[in-house]
Design an enzyme around this catalytic site. Structure first.
Site, PDB file in Angstrom:
ATOM      1  N   ARG A  69      -8.566  17.605  -4.722  1.00 11.02           N
ATOM      2  CA  ARG A  69      -7.626  17.018  -3.747  1.00 11.02           C
ATOM      3  C   ARG A  69      -6.278  17.729  -3.837  1.00 11.02           C
ATOM      4  NH1 ARG A  69      -6.583  10.758  -4.224  1.00 11.02           N
ATOM      5  NH2 ARG A  69      -8.523  10.568  -3.051  1.00 11.02           N
ATOM      6  N   ARG A 183      -0.249   2.281 -11.483  1.00  5.16           N
ATOM      7  CA  ARG A 183      -1.363   2.466 -10.543  1.00  5.16           C
ATOM      8  C   ARG A 183      -0.938   3.523  -9.538  1.00  5.16           C
ATOM      9  NH1 ARG A 183      -6.093   2.053  -8.768  1.00  5.16           N
ATOM     10  NH2 ARG A 183      -7.292   0.131  -8.713  1.00  5.16           N
ATOM     11  N   LYS A 184      -1.793   3.807  -8.542  1.00  4.72           N
ATOM     12  CA  LYS A 184      -1.400   4.762  -7.506  1.00  4.72           C
ATOM     13  C   LYS A 184      -0.184   4.263  -6.731  1.00  4.72           C
ATOM     14  CE  LYS A 184      -4.048   5.001  -3.734  1.00  4.72           C
ATOM     15  NZ  LYS A 184      -5.160   4.782  -2.731  1.00  4.72           N
ATOM     16  N   GLY A 453     -16.265   3.093   3.685  1.00  3.42           N
ATOM     17  CA  GLY A 453     -17.563   2.865   3.045  1.00  3.42           C
ATOM     18  C   GLY A 453     -17.617   1.701   2.080  1.00  3.42           C
ATOM     19  N   CYS A 458     -10.186   3.132   2.140  1.00  6.32           N
ATOM     20  CA  CYS A 458      -9.592   4.455   2.331  1.00  6.32           C
ATOM     21  C   CYS A 458      -9.558   4.847   3.815  1.00  6.32           C
ATOM     22  CB  CYS A 458     -10.374   5.504   1.553  1.00  6.32           C
ATOM     23  SG  CYS A 458     -10.543   5.124  -0.190  1.00  6.32           S
ATOM     24  N   GLY A 459     -10.525   4.355   4.592  1.00  5.22           N
ATOM     25  CA  GLY A 459     -10.575   4.654   6.036  1.00  5.22           C
ATOM     26  C   GLY A 459      -9.747   3.682   6.862  1.00  5.22           C
TER      27      GLY A 459
HETATM   28 FE1  SRM Z   1      -8.936   6.246  -1.365  1.00  2.47          FE
HETATM   29  C1  SRM Z   1     -10.268   5.597  -4.409  1.00  2.47           C
HETATM   30  C2  SRM Z   1     -10.981   8.841  -0.946  1.00  2.47           C
HETATM   31  C3  SRM Z   1      -7.030   7.289   1.224  1.00  2.47           C
HETATM   32  C4  SRM Z   1      -7.477   3.169  -1.248  1.00  2.47           C
HETATM   33  N1  SRM Z   1     -10.335   7.110  -2.523  1.00  2.47           N
HETATM   34  C5  SRM Z   1     -10.721   6.698  -3.766  1.00  2.47           C
HETATM   35  C6  SRM Z   1     -11.669   7.713  -4.403  1.00  2.47           C
HETATM   36  C7  SRM Z   1     -10.839   8.634  -5.253  1.00  2.47           C
HETATM   37  C8  SRM Z   1     -12.736   7.029  -5.250  1.00  2.47           C
HETATM   38  C9  SRM Z   1     -13.619   7.990  -5.990  1.00  2.47           C
HETATM   39  O1  SRM Z   1     -13.290   8.409  -7.089  1.00  2.47           O
HETATM   40  O2  SRM Z   1     -14.659   8.346  -5.451  1.00  2.47           O
HETATM   41  C10 SRM Z   1     -12.243   8.381  -3.125  1.00  2.47           C
HETATM   42  C11 SRM Z   1     -12.687   9.813  -3.263  1.00  2.47           C
HETATM   43  C12 SRM Z   1     -13.923  10.047  -2.432  1.00  2.47           C
HETATM   44  C13 SRM Z   1     -14.152  11.484  -2.102  1.00  2.47           C
HETATM   45  O3  SRM Z   1     -14.952  12.151  -2.798  1.00  2.47           O
HETATM   46  O4  SRM Z   1     -13.581  11.947  -1.137  1.00  2.47           O
HETATM   47  C14 SRM Z   1     -11.120   8.115  -2.139  1.00  2.47           C
HETATM   48  N2  SRM Z   1      -8.926   7.837  -0.184  1.00  2.47           N
HETATM   49  C15 SRM Z   1      -9.931   8.745  -0.090  1.00  2.47           C
HETATM   50  C16 SRM Z   1      -9.738   9.650   1.107  1.00  2.47           C
HETATM   51  C17 SRM Z   1     -10.261  11.067   0.888  1.00  2.47           C
HETATM   52  C18 SRM Z   1     -10.426   9.010   2.331  1.00  2.47           C
HETATM   53  C19 SRM Z   1     -10.569   9.948   3.504  1.00  2.47           C
HETATM   54  O5  SRM Z   1     -11.725  10.278   3.800  1.00  2.47           O
HETATM   55  O6  SRM Z   1      -9.582  10.339   4.099  1.00  2.47           O
HETATM   56  C20 SRM Z   1      -8.210   9.525   1.289  1.00  2.47           C
HETATM   57  C21 SRM Z   1      -7.457  10.525   0.450  1.00  2.47           C
HETATM   58  C22 SRM Z   1      -5.969  10.433   0.705  1.00  2.47           C
HETATM   59  C23 SRM Z   1      -5.202  11.519  -0.009  1.00  2.47           C
HETATM   60  O7  SRM Z   1      -5.138  12.629   0.533  1.00  2.47           O
HETATM   61  O8  SRM Z   1      -4.667  11.244  -1.093  1.00  2.47           O
HETATM   62  C24 SRM Z   1      -7.999   8.121   0.737  1.00  2.47           C
HETATM   63  N3  SRM Z   1      -7.453   5.417  -0.274  1.00  2.47           N
HETATM   64  C25 SRM Z   1      -6.877   5.966   0.827  1.00  2.47           C
HETATM   65  C26 SRM Z   1      -6.123   4.979   1.526  1.00  2.47           C
HETATM   66  C27 SRM Z   1      -5.428   5.176   2.892  1.00  2.47           C
HETATM   67  C28 SRM Z   1      -3.977   5.507   2.814  1.00  2.47           C
HETATM   68  O9  SRM Z   1      -3.454   5.898   1.768  1.00  2.47           O
HETATM   69  O10 SRM Z   1      -3.361   5.369   3.854  1.00  2.47           O
HETATM   70  C29 SRM Z   1      -6.252   3.798   0.825  1.00  2.47           C
HETATM   71  C30 SRM Z   1      -5.680   2.417   1.198  1.00  2.47           C
HETATM   72  C31 SRM Z   1      -4.187   2.393   1.056  1.00  2.47           C
HETATM   73  C32 SRM Z   1      -3.725   2.090  -0.340  1.00  2.47           C
HETATM   74  O11 SRM Z   1      -4.103   2.788  -1.280  1.00  2.47           O
HETATM   75  O12 SRM Z   1      -2.971   1.134  -0.496  1.00  2.47           O
HETATM   76  C33 SRM Z   1      -7.097   4.088  -0.309  1.00  2.47           C
HETATM   77  N4  SRM Z   1      -8.859   4.661  -2.637  1.00  2.47           N
HETATM   78  C34 SRM Z   1      -8.250   3.465  -2.368  1.00  2.47           C
HETATM   79  C35 SRM Z   1      -8.530   2.563  -3.447  1.00  2.47           C
HETATM   80  C36 SRM Z   1      -8.015   1.105  -3.583  1.00  2.47           C
HETATM   81  C37 SRM Z   1      -6.678   1.123  -4.275  1.00  2.47           C
HETATM   82  C38 SRM Z   1      -6.358  -0.114  -5.043  1.00  2.47           C
HETATM   83  O13 SRM Z   1      -5.158  -0.393  -5.248  1.00  2.47           O
HETATM   84  O14 SRM Z   1      -7.273  -0.816  -5.505  1.00  2.47           O
HETATM   85  C39 SRM Z   1      -9.339   3.257  -4.362  1.00  2.47           C
HETATM   86  C40 SRM Z   1      -9.903   2.743  -5.691  1.00  2.47           C
HETATM   87  C41 SRM Z   1      -8.970   2.961  -6.837  1.00  2.47           C
HETATM   88  O15 SRM Z   1      -7.933   3.611  -6.709  1.00  2.47           O
HETATM   89  O16 SRM Z   1      -9.306   2.432  -7.900  1.00  2.47           O
HETATM   90  C42 SRM Z   1      -9.532   4.566  -3.817  1.00  2.47           C
HETATM   91 FE1  SF4 Z   2     -14.846   3.381  -0.640  1.00  7.61          FE
HETATM   92 FE2  SF4 Z   2     -12.795   5.078  -0.418  1.00  7.61          FE
HETATM   93 FE3  SF4 Z   2     -15.170   5.940  -1.253  1.00  7.61          FE
HETATM   94 FE4  SF4 Z   2     -14.789   5.270   1.308  1.00  7.61          FE
HETATM   95  S1  SF4 Z   2     -13.851   6.985   0.182  1.00  7.61           S
HETATM   96  S2  SF4 Z   2     -16.523   4.714   0.075  1.00  7.61           S
HETATM   97  S3  SF4 Z   2     -13.450   3.476   1.076  1.00  7.61           S
HETATM   98  S4  SF4 Z   2     -13.771   4.501  -2.298  1.00  7.61           S
END
Ligand code: SRM
Ligand code: SF4
Length: 537
Positions: A69, A183-184, A453, A458-459
């Site tokens: 990333r 956290r993030k 998903g 994240c979506g």
């Molecule tokens: Fe996300 C975790 C992908 C935007 C909330 N997110 C993850 C992980 C790293 C989980 C994992 O290890 O597999 C996903 C990686 C999957 C992969 O292989 O791609 C993942 N998040 C994404 C992305 C790639 C979705 C996308 O297809 O665009 C986005 C990457 C953004 C970036 O460039 O940094 C992404 N994630 C978001 C957003 C949207 C936003 O930021 O506007 C959110 C909701 C907003 C927020 O965070 O408040 C989001 N992601 C989460 C969470 C829940 C956070 C929490 O506080 O619990 C997780 C789980 C975690 O962090 O434990 C997570």
């Molecule tokens: Fe769940 Fe984020 Fe993975 Fe999508 S990319 S399946 S919302 S953790």
């Protein structure tokens, strides 16, 4: 580990413990050694967690093929950088591809650990970084996708976004001051009237707002006797989505000038870093601290760090437009120049697409590209004289400037193809269902459909007209892939979050379900019916 370390980390949860034992950024110095060891021999905690401090994510779904990333401040990338990312995907990415993310960013896939030293050298040579892009760090900072191009913009967000990133990453080298947050943390700066960054879903957001000249207040140094309104930002805090809870950001009741944004960011990050709740990771995002303290105490603590008082918020902000999606051709504020938004289906790119986008940007524009939170690409600075040739380029057949009205606004997270949290497959399914619906129906306006998903969101299904969140459903007594349906998400002016309106629709029944929803609530018409009424389909 020493006895002292055992004692001090004894009561901590697994993640706090691993951060206390070794700062995540230390992994940077160990990359060469890890690369020579290979992923199977390396320490599991380093592999699964600490590598995320340099943006490298172990993927249990594709063991040995990592995700990388990046950071793309304000979503800006040039053709040279895109070329390097394309080469990495092509040369090192085993079956690699890339995704544009919902934070204006790029993730590369299929990366092998052995290649990291060379990949990081290539990044450095062209000014790219992936530092601190995962785990308990500040995510990519979003800014206006058309900053500096838009004649109607109130503030060009590019430099501020870069300054904030430079501050907490030490100009991309890594900054241990901010590498162990509870956290993030998400930051966004809106520069236009349409809230293109979804300010309300960030832990910290700056939205444009004018303050009346008071006669006793100060711009930069504090002295401003101008009676005319002064530009600045109202601050929102605490917005976030998680599986447990989703909240829109709330006002901090503070207004800052652009010159003050950096120091206020630092102060808020320090307050969060030093006081954020760390015992339970499900309750560690900024809003949980604000809940515990109350917004007034939080504001006071920020002021203490700043060493000065914050001015109260301006009575209203300037977010008063509907959100623009930037797909299509638009005039820039610079006479004779245009920006063109290309639709990238669900943000998925392959190496040759990336080379081609870089070529387009070089041949027709200035070599620059912009990424949007809708996972699309904008090519700016195309002169009027080259526009018509640009519009005949074959790449535009794949990345359209005029996609169907459902396709146009489709957003999808990674889903089961690469993400082990996923409860369903998303990107491919999203595309095929939307294409089928566009064959059956006609629309009078875009409908924003977001797929995610799992409940991590994240979506961003909560910002969509129709949000689909992966879940386990039941059909004929059997467990099947399904979705919960969200509706009512409003973006731009008066943004608010959508709510879950129906649970557990099996994915195999989704197409007819969405068809009815689109007809009942979004003015869609079946094609035969549209033809009878004389509407062109
Ligand atoms: Fe996300 C975790 C992908 C935007 C909330 N997110 C993850 C992980 C790293 C989980 C994992 O290890 O597999 C996903 C990686 C999957 C992969 O292989 O791609 C993942 N998040 C994404 C992305 C790639 C979705 C996308 O297809 O665009 C986005 C990457 C953004 C970036 O460039 O940094 C992404 N994630 C978001 C957003 C949207 C936003 O930021 O506007 C959110 C909701 C907003 C927020 O965070 O408040 C989001 N992601 C989460 C969470 C829940 C956070 C929490 O506080 O619990 C997780 C789980 C975690 O962090 O434990 C997570
Ligand atoms: Fe769940 Fe984020 Fe993975 Fe999508 S990319 S399946 S919302 S953790």
């Amino acid at each position: 580990m020493t006895d002292t370390a055992t004692i001090t980390t004894g009561n901590l949860n697994k993640f706090e413990k691993l951060k206390a034992e070794k700062d995540g950024l230390k992994i940077k110095e160990e990359i060469a050694q890890i690369a020579s060891l290979g992923w199977e021999a390396m320490d599991e905690t380093d592999r699964d967690h600490r590598l995320k401090w340099v943006g490298v994510f172990f993927r249990p779904v594709t063991p040995g093929k990592f995700m990388l990333r990046m950071r793309m401040p304000n979503g800006i990338i040039n053709s040279e950088q895109m070329g390097v990312l394309a080469e990495v995907v092509q040369r090192y990415g085993d079956d690699g591809n890339a995704d544009i993310t919902t934070r204006q960013n790029i993730q590369l896939r299929g990366i092998r650990i052995e290649d990291l030293p060379d990949i990081f050298n290539r990044f450095q040579a062209v000014g790219l970084t992936s530092i601190q892009s995962g785990m308990d760090n500040i995510r990519n900072i979003t800014g206006d996708a058309i900053a500096g191009l838009d004649a109607d913009e109130l503030y060009d967000t590019r430099e501020l976004v870069q300054q904030i990133q430079d501050m907490f990453t030490n100009k991309g080298q890594g900054n241990p001051e901010f590498s162990n947050l509870p956290r993030k943390f998400n930051i966004a700066i809106a520069g236009g009237r349409d809230n293109s960054v979804h300010a309300e879903i960030n832990d910290l957001a700056f939205v444009p707002a004018f303050k009346e000249g008071t006669g006793n207040w100060v711009l930069g140094t504090g002295q401003d006797f101008s009676p005319s309104p002064v530009f600045g930002f109202n601050i929102l805090v605490g917005g976030f989505f998680s599986a447990k809870r989703c909240e829109a950001a709330i006002p901090l009741n503070a207004w800052v000038t652009p010159e003050e944004v950096l120091e206020v960011c630092r102060a808020i990050l320090e307050v969060y870093r030093d006081n954020g709740l760390r015992a339970n990771r499900l309750k560690s995002r900024l809003m949980w601290l604000i809940d515990e303290w109350g917004i007034d105490k939080f504001r006071l603590e920020v002021e203490k760090r700043l060493g000065k008082s914050l001015l109260p918020a301006a009575p209203k902000d300037e977010i008063d437009w509907e959100k623009r999606d930037h797909i299509g051709v638009y005039k820039q504020k610079q006479p004779g120049l245009n920006y063109v938004g290309l639709h990238i289906p669900v943000g998925r790119l392959y190496a040759e697409d990336m080379f081609e986008l870089a070529r387009l940007a070089d041949v027709y524009g200035s070599g620059e590209m912009r990424l949007t939170v809708e996972q699309n690409v904008i090519i700016p600075n195309i002169p009027d004289s080259r526009l018509s040739t640009f519009l005949t380029d074959p790449l535009l057949e794949r990345f359209s400037i005029d996609p169907g009205l459902l396709t146009r606004s489709l957003v999808s997270c990674t889903g089961a193809q690469f993400c082990n949290f996923a409860l369903i497959e998303t990107k491919n399914r999203a595309l095929s269902i939307i294409q089928a619906l566009e064959t059956e129906l006609t629309f009078t306006r875009p409908v924003r459909i977001h797929w995610t998903g799992c409940p991590n969101s994240c979506g961003q299904p909560q910002v969509a007209d129709i949000g689909l969140m992966g879940t386990k459903a039941r059909k004929n007594g059997k467990a099947v892939e399904g979705v919960d349906i969200y509706m009512g998400g409003k973006v731009g002016k008066d943004a608010h979050l959508g709510k879950c309106v129906q649970k557990g629709i099996p994915c195999e029944d989704l197409q007819p379900f969405l068809r009815d929803l689109l007809i009942q609530h979004f003015g869609a018409k079946a094609k035969e019916e549209a033809l009878v009424k004389g509407v062109r389909v």
